[in-house]
Structures are given as structure tokens and as C-alpha cells.
Design an enzyme around this catalytic site. Structure first.
Site, PDB file in Angstrom:
ATOM      1  N   TYR A  11       0.821  -1.218   0.000  1.00  0.00           N
ATOM      2  CA  TYR A  11       0.000   0.000   0.000  1.00  0.00           C
ATOM      3  C   TYR A  11       0.860   1.276   0.000  1.00  0.00           C
ATOM      4  CZ  TYR A  11      -3.319   3.430   2.004  1.00  0.00           C
ATOM      5  OH  TYR A  11      -4.074   4.540   2.264  1.00  0.00           O
ATOM      6  N   ASP A  58      12.153 -12.713  -1.043  1.00  0.00           N
ATOM      7  CA  ASP A  58      11.951 -12.466   0.381  1.00  0.00           C
ATOM      8  C   ASP A  58      13.166 -11.768   0.988  1.00  0.00           C
ATOM      9  OD1 ASP A  58      11.591 -12.885   3.245  1.00  0.00           O
ATOM     10  OD2 ASP A  58       9.982 -14.233   2.612  1.00  0.00           O
ATOM     11  N   PHE A  80      10.056  -1.004   3.518  1.00  0.00           N
ATOM     12  CA  PHE A  80       8.650  -1.130   3.914  1.00  0.00           C
ATOM     13  C   PHE A  80       8.292  -2.571   4.280  1.00  0.00           C
ATOM     14  CE2 PHE A  80       8.360   2.407   0.787  1.00  0.00           C
ATOM     15  CZ  PHE A  80       7.689   3.345   1.542  1.00  0.00           C
ATOM     16  N   SER A 124       6.215   3.399  13.177  1.00  0.00           N
ATOM     17  CA  SER A 124       4.793   3.655  13.392  1.00  0.00           C
ATOM     18  C   SER A 124       4.583   4.443  14.679  1.00  0.00           C
ATOM     19  CB  SER A 124       4.083   2.303  13.499  1.00  0.00           C
ATOM     20  OG  SER A 124       2.808   2.465  14.050  1.00  0.00           O
ATOM     21  N   TYR A 148       3.445  -6.558  17.202  1.00  0.00           N
ATOM     22  CA  TYR A 148       3.755  -5.762  16.003  1.00  0.00           C
ATOM     23  C   TYR A 148       4.532  -4.506  16.393  1.00  0.00           C
ATOM     24  CZ  TYR A 148       3.081  -2.178  12.455  1.00  0.00           C
ATOM     25  OH  TYR A 148       3.302  -1.143  11.569  1.00  0.00           O
ATOM     26  N   LYS A 152       8.608  -3.009  15.719  1.00  0.00           N
ATOM     27  CA  LYS A 152       9.008  -1.677  15.227  1.00  0.00           C
ATOM     28  C   LYS A 152       9.998  -1.030  16.191  1.00  0.00           C
ATOM     29  CE  LYS A 152       6.680  -1.562  11.434  1.00  0.00           C
ATOM     30  NZ  LYS A 152       7.411  -1.703  10.170  1.00  0.00           N
ATOM     31  N   TYR A 176       4.781   6.687  11.092  1.00  0.00           N
ATOM     32  CA  TYR A 176       3.527   7.044  10.421  1.00  0.00           C
ATOM     33  C   TYR A 176       2.389   7.077  11.426  1.00  0.00           C
ATOM     34  CZ  TYR A 176       6.097   4.712   6.565  1.00  0.00           C
ATOM     35  OH  TYR A 176       7.023   4.275   5.659  1.00  0.00           O
ATOM     36  N   ASN A 197      -9.137  -4.782   9.487  1.00  0.00           N
ATOM     37  CA  ASN A 197      -8.951  -4.437  10.896  1.00  0.00           C
ATOM     38  C   ASN A 197      -9.052  -2.930  11.089  1.00  0.00           C
ATOM     39  OD1 ASN A 197      -8.110  -7.126  11.759  1.00  0.00           O
ATOM     40  ND2 ASN A 197      -6.347  -6.747  10.444  1.00  0.00           N
ATOM     41  N   LEU A 199     -10.017   1.133  10.282  1.00  0.00           N
ATOM     42  CA  LEU A 199     -11.297   1.816  10.118  1.00  0.00           C
ATOM     43  C   LEU A 199     -11.646   2.143   8.660  1.00  0.00           C
ATOM     44  CD1 LEU A 199     -13.754   3.177  11.359  1.00  0.00           C
ATOM     45  CD2 LEU A 199     -12.351   5.227  11.741  1.00  0.00           C
ATOM     46  N   ARG A 291     -12.611  -1.710  21.686  1.00  0.00           N
ATOM     47  CA  ARG A 291     -11.673  -2.759  21.249  1.00  0.00           C
ATOM     48  C   ARG A 291     -10.523  -2.776  22.246  1.00  0.00           C
ATOM     49  NH1 ARG A 291      -9.104  -2.032  15.271  1.00  0.00           N
ATOM     50  NH2 ARG A 291      -8.152  -0.232  16.285  1.00  0.00           N
ATOM     51  N   PRO A 292     -10.179  -3.961  22.772  1.00  0.00           N
ATOM     52  CA  PRO A 292      -9.109  -4.004  23.784  1.00  0.00           C
ATOM     53  C   PRO A 292      -7.823  -3.379  23.246  1.00  0.00           C
ATOM     54  CG  PRO A 292     -10.135  -6.162  23.535  1.00  0.00           C
ATOM     55  CD  PRO A 292     -10.717  -5.291  22.465  1.00  0.00           C
TER      56      PRO A 292
HETATM   57  P1  NAD Z   1       1.531  -3.680   3.039  1.00  0.00           P
HETATM   58  O1  NAD Z   1       1.283  -4.988   3.662  1.00  0.00           O
HETATM   59  O2  NAD Z   1       0.550  -3.173   2.045  1.00  0.00           O
HETATM   60  O3  NAD Z   1       2.989  -3.634   2.361  1.00  0.00           O
HETATM   61  C1  NAD Z   1       4.066  -4.392   2.842  1.00  0.00           C
HETATM   62  C2  NAD Z   1       4.633  -5.171   1.671  1.00  0.00           C
HETATM   63  O4  NAD Z   1       5.749  -5.928   2.115  1.00  0.00           O
HETATM   64  C3  NAD Z   1       3.631  -6.162   1.071  1.00  0.00           C
HETATM   65  O5  NAD Z   1       3.547  -5.948  -0.321  1.00  0.00           O
HETATM   66  C4  NAD Z   1       4.218  -7.545   1.398  1.00  0.00           C
HETATM   67  O6  NAD Z   1       3.946  -8.475   0.364  1.00  0.00           O
HETATM   68  C5  NAD Z   1       5.694  -7.221   1.530  1.00  0.00           C
HETATM   69  N1  NAD Z   1       6.467  -8.104   2.416  1.00  0.00           N
HETATM   70  C6  NAD Z   1       6.174  -8.494   3.692  1.00  0.00           C
HETATM   71  N2  NAD Z   1       7.165  -9.246   4.191  1.00  0.00           N
HETATM   72  C7  NAD Z   1       8.114  -9.351   3.225  1.00  0.00           C
HETATM   73  C8  NAD Z   1       9.375  -9.984   3.135  1.00  0.00           C
HETATM   74  N3  NAD Z   1       9.868 -10.704   4.136  1.00  0.00           N
HETATM   75  N4  NAD Z   1      10.085  -9.863   1.981  1.00  0.00           N
HETATM   76  C9  NAD Z   1       9.590  -9.163   0.940  1.00  0.00           C
HETATM   77  N5  NAD Z   1       8.402  -8.539   0.968  1.00  0.00           N
HETATM   78  C10 NAD Z   1       7.679  -8.623   2.090  1.00  0.00           C
HETATM   79  O7  NAD Z   1       1.710  -2.620   4.230  1.00  0.00           O
HETATM   80  P2  NAD Z   1       1.787  -1.033   4.187  1.00  0.00           P
HETATM   81  O8  NAD Z   1       0.551  -0.494   4.793  1.00  0.00           O
HETATM   82  O9  NAD Z   1       2.197  -0.571   2.835  1.00  0.00           O
HETATM   83  O10 NAD Z   1       2.955  -0.788   5.229  1.00  0.00           O
HETATM   84  C11 NAD Z   1       4.303  -0.654   4.821  1.00  0.00           C
HETATM   85  C12 NAD Z   1       5.183  -0.524   6.042  1.00  0.00           C
HETATM   86  O11 NAD Z   1       4.718   0.583   6.824  1.00  0.00           O
HETATM   87  C13 NAD Z   1       5.132  -1.748   6.973  1.00  0.00           C
HETATM   88  O12 NAD Z   1       6.423  -1.951   7.509  1.00  0.00           O
HETATM   89  C14 NAD Z   1       4.171  -1.309   8.059  1.00  0.00           C
HETATM   90  O13 NAD Z   1       4.432  -1.952   9.269  1.00  0.00           O
HETATM   91  C15 NAD Z   1       4.467   0.180   8.154  1.00  0.00           C
HETATM   92  N6  NAD Z   1       3.344   0.957   8.693  1.00  0.00           N
HETATM   93  C16 NAD Z   1       2.113   0.891   8.112  1.00  0.00           C
HETATM   94  C17 NAD Z   1       1.043   1.603   8.641  1.00  0.00           C
HETATM   95  C18 NAD Z   1      -0.335   1.515   8.032  1.00  0.00           C
HETATM   96  O14 NAD Z   1      -1.290   1.934   8.691  1.00  0.00           O
HETATM   97  N7  NAD Z   1      -0.503   1.047   6.815  1.00  0.00           N
HETATM   98  C19 NAD Z   1       1.229   2.398   9.777  1.00  0.00           C
HETATM   99  C20 NAD Z   1       2.507   2.464  10.348  1.00  0.00           C
HETATM  100  C21 NAD Z   1       3.559   1.732   9.792  1.00  0.00           C
HETATM  101  N1  UDP Z   2     -12.373   1.552  14.705  1.00  0.00           N
HETATM  102  C1  UDP Z   2     -13.729   1.304  14.787  1.00  0.00           C
HETATM  103  N2  UDP Z   2     -14.246   0.285  14.032  1.00  0.00           N
HETATM  104  C2  UDP Z   2     -13.482  -0.487  13.212  1.00  0.00           C
HETATM  105  C3  UDP Z   2     -12.094  -0.216  13.142  1.00  0.00           C
HETATM  106  C4  UDP Z   2     -11.578   0.800  13.927  1.00  0.00           C
HETATM  107  O1  UDP Z   2     -14.456   1.988  15.506  1.00  0.00           O
HETATM  108  O2  UDP Z   2     -14.008  -1.410  12.570  1.00  0.00           O
HETATM  109  C5  UDP Z   2     -11.803   2.683  15.487  1.00  0.00           C
HETATM  110  C6  UDP Z   2     -10.720   2.289  16.480  1.00  0.00           C
HETATM  111  O3  UDP Z   2     -11.294   1.940  17.723  1.00  0.00           O
HETATM  112  C7  UDP Z   2      -9.870   3.583  16.543  1.00  0.00           C
HETATM  113  C8  UDP Z   2     -10.014   4.167  15.131  1.00  0.00           C
HETATM  114  O4  UDP Z   2     -11.186   3.564  14.573  1.00  0.00           O
HETATM  115  O5  UDP Z   2     -10.444   4.502  17.449  1.00  0.00           O
HETATM  116  C9  UDP Z   2      -8.820   3.865  14.220  1.00  0.00           C
HETATM  117  O6  UDP Z   2      -8.591   2.455  14.239  1.00  0.00           O
HETATM  118  P1  UDP Z   2      -7.528   1.771  13.261  1.00  0.00           P
HETATM  119  O7  UDP Z   2      -7.506   0.310  13.582  1.00  0.00           O
HETATM  120  O8  UDP Z   2      -7.826   2.166  11.854  1.00  0.00           O
HETATM  121  O9  UDP Z   2      -6.146   2.486  13.652  1.00  0.00           O
HETATM  122  P2  UDP Z   2      -5.306   2.453  15.021  1.00  0.00           P
HETATM  123  O10 UDP Z   2      -6.225   2.101  16.148  1.00  0.00           O
HETATM  124  O11 UDP Z   2      -4.262   1.444  14.810  1.00  0.00           O
HETATM  125  O12 UDP Z   2      -4.777   3.827  15.171  1.00  0.00           O
END
Ligand code: NAD
Ligand code: UDP
Length: 332
Positions: A11, A58, A80, A124, A148, A152, A176, A197, A199, A291-292
Site C-alpha cells: 500500500y 523475500d 517497507f 509507526s 507488532y 518496530k 507514520y 482491521n 477503520l 476494542r481491547p
Molecule cells: P503492506 O502490507 O501493504 O505492504 C508491505 C509489503 O511488504 C507487502 O507488499 C508484502 O507483500 C511485503 N512483504 C512483507 N514481508 C516481506 C518480506 N519478508 N520480503 C519481501 N516482501 C515482504 O503494508 P503497508 O501499509 O504498505 O505498510 C508498509 C510498512 O509501513 C510496513 O512496515 C508497516 O508496518 C508500516 N506501517 C504501516 C502503517 C499503516 O497503517 N498502513 C502504519 C505504520 C507503519
Molecule cells: N475503529 C472502529 N471500528 C473499526 C475499526 C476501527 O471503531 O471497525 C476505530 C478504532 O477503535 C480507533 C479508530 O477507529 O479509534 C482507528 O482504528 P484503526 O484500527 O484504523 O487504527 P489504530 O487504532 O491502529 O490507530
């Protein structure tokens, strides 16, 4: 400059590849496609009208990484690749520790051996645990509430130790907040196959009729309307933050952490109502129990990233809602 992007078909990675290519960087992408699809490669090429190399493999496999580094003259890496589902990490902690730590340590070892010491890492806001006050600044105490998040924070610690041992390393740790939205072309975005998972993907699936009703997890938090408050940031703004971070690590041998958020908090109800208004579509919802592990509110002080990286988010919550819906409508 040649930038290796691990997890580049995911993503955030795919949106970052678009911004890198648009800024005239050469891009090499690695992904094992565990959470993304191969067609993203062509979609990035279509949006940018530029070509790049894709390696399916990988990051835990050092032989594979050695091949990629041998075949390409890499200047810097954006890492990423990793697993990101908080709930799954509680159920399967070893899966998370193995993949997130092993992929990073393997990558760092191979980078070291090829003398490539410039890295941007995806961290994160989860590393702030339950913050004592808001908005969150980079120097707040770090702690985690799930495996998770622990991966990080452990990786952040590894990176800090690495830089201490060898100042040639140049590292930007990006924390992020809550990325949502999609590229305006509607070609790339976030559309999980499973029940989401997070929102925004959940809201979108209700809006498109793929799920019946959104559960809002609690309305008794200490917030504007009782529902949880988060700092939602458009994924394109987030991707642009990576360009600024790459510029920084290419220029200076430092290690530093930056919040990438807007600084604005929106409640769950505010986000749902904005989504309904902007897209002129119904989203059924009900209030359920908390949610816990959730916290009342979480939003960034993004001023350090503005000062040091010359970056700030510019896209609005309306644009985030519009682009998220546009992508899923086109790709459901
Ligand atoms: P995503 O799952 O869409 O992208 C991660 C990519 O990494 C996927 O395409 C997956 O196939 C690939 N991948 C996983 N393990 C691998 C491995 N061992 N070797 C090669 N490829 C592998 O996730 P995203 O939302 O794009 O997140 C990217 C990064 O940002 C992640 O590290 C995630 O933890 C971090 N992050 C995401 C968010 C969020 O809300 N999306 C928030 C904070 C941090
Ligand atoms: N949330 C919700 N319903 C859902 C998913 C999330 O009410 O189906 C709420 C959650 O309790 C939080 C906010 O939306 O207050 C953002 O949740 P998300 O899981 O997207 O992000 P994070 O909690 O990891 O910041």
C-alpha cells in the site's frame, strides 16, 4: 540515484514508488507478494509512464538480497517490507518477530557488505504506546502494547545501535500515523481481501455493499464525541515524506526520527460522517464495546518533520475519503 524499495508493491510502498519515479529517481522493487499483487507493478508504470525493475523475493533470504545488490548499483534503501496487522501479531507473535526482524537484519547485513549505508525505515506511531499527553512529539517515551509494535521498536533500537557503532550510516526513521486514501488515478490503493482491521478499509467495504455495517468501537472515550480520535494522513502526502527523507539521508550521515502525520485529530464519527457527505453514500454503523488495547486519542506534532525535512501534509480529510472510495469502487 538508484533507490531500492522493499515491500514496494504494498500500500504505502506503491505510492512511494510513484513519487520516487515522478521525482526522477531510479527504482528497484523487492516484494514477496505475501500481502500485495503483481499487477501493482504495471499500475505504477502506467501512472508514471516510467519503467523499473521488480524482483519477487523475500528480504529474509540473504542469497536473494545479495543477487539484487550485485545486479544493481544501489544508493539508498526504503524498507517497507514487513507484516502489519496488530491483532494477528497478538495471535501469532513468532510470525511477526521472525519476518519483521529477520527481514530487517538480513537487509542491514547485506547493505553493510555492499557499503550501502543509507536507509529510510517505516516505523509507526504505535511506538509511543499510550502517550501521556498530546500532540505527540518525537522525544516522547517509547513503549509498545503488542508484538507488532514491539518489532518496530526493536528495529528502531537496532538502527540506533548500528549508527552508534558506525557513523557512516545515515538513517531516517519515519513514524507514520494513520495512512488512508489512495492515488487519485484509482489504480493503486488499499483493499484487503479479508475483513479489514482498520477503520477506513472497513468504512469503504460497507459503502460498497461488501460488508453490512460498521461497528464503532466505543463512544465513551475522553474525546469530542466519545469515539476514538486519530491522525489520518493521505497516503500520497505520506509517500512524499519519503522523498524528503531520502534527500536527507543522501545528504547527511545522521539518524533521526520523524512523525509523519497532519497534526489534526478526527474522531471515528467525524470520519464516517465526512465519508458519507463527500461521497454521497450511506454507511450503516452501530456503536459497540471498546476494542481491547485502543487509546482515546493519538495525533502528531508534525513540526519536526517540517523543520528538518521541509515536509508537511497538504491533502484534506475530504480528499482522503473521496480517494479511498474511488479506488475501491474501481477495484472491488
Ligand atoms: P503492506 O502490507 O501493504 O505492504 C508491505 C509489503 O511488504 C507487502 O507488499 C508484502 O507483500 C511485503 N512483504 C512483507 N514481508 C516481506 C518480506 N519478508 N520480503 C519481501 N516482501 C515482504 O503494508 P503497508 O501499509 O504498505 O505498510 C508498509 C510498512 O509501513 C510496513 O512496515 C508497516 O508496518 C508500516 N506501517 C504501516 C502503517 C499503516 O497503517 N498502513 C502504519 C505504520 C507503519
Ligand atoms: N475503529 C472502529 N471500528 C473499526 C475499526 C476501527 O471503531 O471497525 C476505530 C478504532 O477503535 C480507533 C479508530 O477507529 O479509534 C482507528 O482504528 P484503526 O484500527 O484504523 O487504527 P489504530 O487504532 O491502529 O490507530
Amino acid at each position: 540515484m538508484n533507490i531500492l524499495v522493499t515491500g514496494g508493491t504494498g500500500y504505502i510502498g506503491s505510492h512511494t514508488c510513484v513519487e520516487l519515479l515522478n521525482s526522477n529517481y531510479n527504482v528497484i522493487v523487492i516484494d514477496n507478494l505475501s500481502n500485495s499483487k503483481i499487477d501493482v507493478v504495471d499500475k505504477i508504470k502506467k501512472i508514471t509512464n516510467k519503467d523499473f525493475k521488480f524482483y519477487e523475493g523475500d528480504c529474509c533470504n540473504k542469497e536473494f538480497l545479495n543477487k539484487v545488490f550485485t545486479e544493481n548499483q544501489i544508493d539508498a534503501v526504503i524498507h517497507f517490507a514487513g507484516f502489519k496487522a496488530v491483532g494477528e501479531s497478538v495471535l501469532k507473535p513468532l510470525k511477526y518477530y521472525r519476518n519483521n526482524l529477520d527481514s530487517t537484519i538480513s537487509l542491514l547485513e547485506v547493505m553493510n557488505s555492499f557499503n550501502v549505508k543509507k536507509l529510510v525505515f517505516s516505523s509507526s506511531a504505535t511506538v509511543y504506546g499510550k502517550p501521556e499527553s498530546l500532540p505527540i512529539k518525537e522525544n516522547f517515551p517509547l513503549s509498545t502494547t503488542n508484538p507488532y509494535g514491539s518489532t518496530k521498536l526493536m528495529i528502531e533500537d537496532i538502527l540506533r545501535d548500528l549508527h552508534k557503532s558506525d557513523n557512516d550510516w545515515s538513517i531516517a526513521i519515519l513514524r507514520y500515523f494513520n495512512p488512508i486514501g489512495a492515488h487519485k488515478s484509482g489504480l493503486i490503493g488499499e483493499n484487503p481481501n479479508d475483513i479489514p482491521n482498520n477503520l477506513m478499509p472497513y468504512i469503504v467495504k460497507v459503502a460498497t455493499g461488501q460488508l453490512d455495517e460498521l461497528s464503532i468501537f466505543g463512544n465513551d472515550y475522553d474525546t469530542v464525541d466519545g469515539t476514538g480520535v486519530r491522525d489520518y494522513i493521505h497516503v500520497v502526502d505520506l509517500a512524499k515524506g519519503h522523498i524528503k527523507a531520502i534527500e536527507k539521508v543522501l545528504k547527511e550521515n545522521t539518524i533521526d526520527s520523524y512523525n509523519l502525520g497532519t497534526g489534526n485529530g478526527y474522531s471515528v464519527l467525524e470520519l464516517v460522517k465526512t465519508f458519507i457527505k463527500v461521497n454521497n453514500v450511506d454507511v450503516k454503523y452501530k456503536i459497540t464495546k471498546r476494542r481491547p488495547g485502543d487509546i482515546d486519542a493519538c495525533y502528531a506534532d508534525p513540526s519536526y518533520a517540517k523543520e528538518k525535512l521541509n515536509w508537511e501534509a497538504s491533502l484534506t480529510i475530504d480528499e482522503m475519503c473521496r480517494d479511498a472510495y474511488n479506488y475501491v469502487k474501481k477495484n472491488k
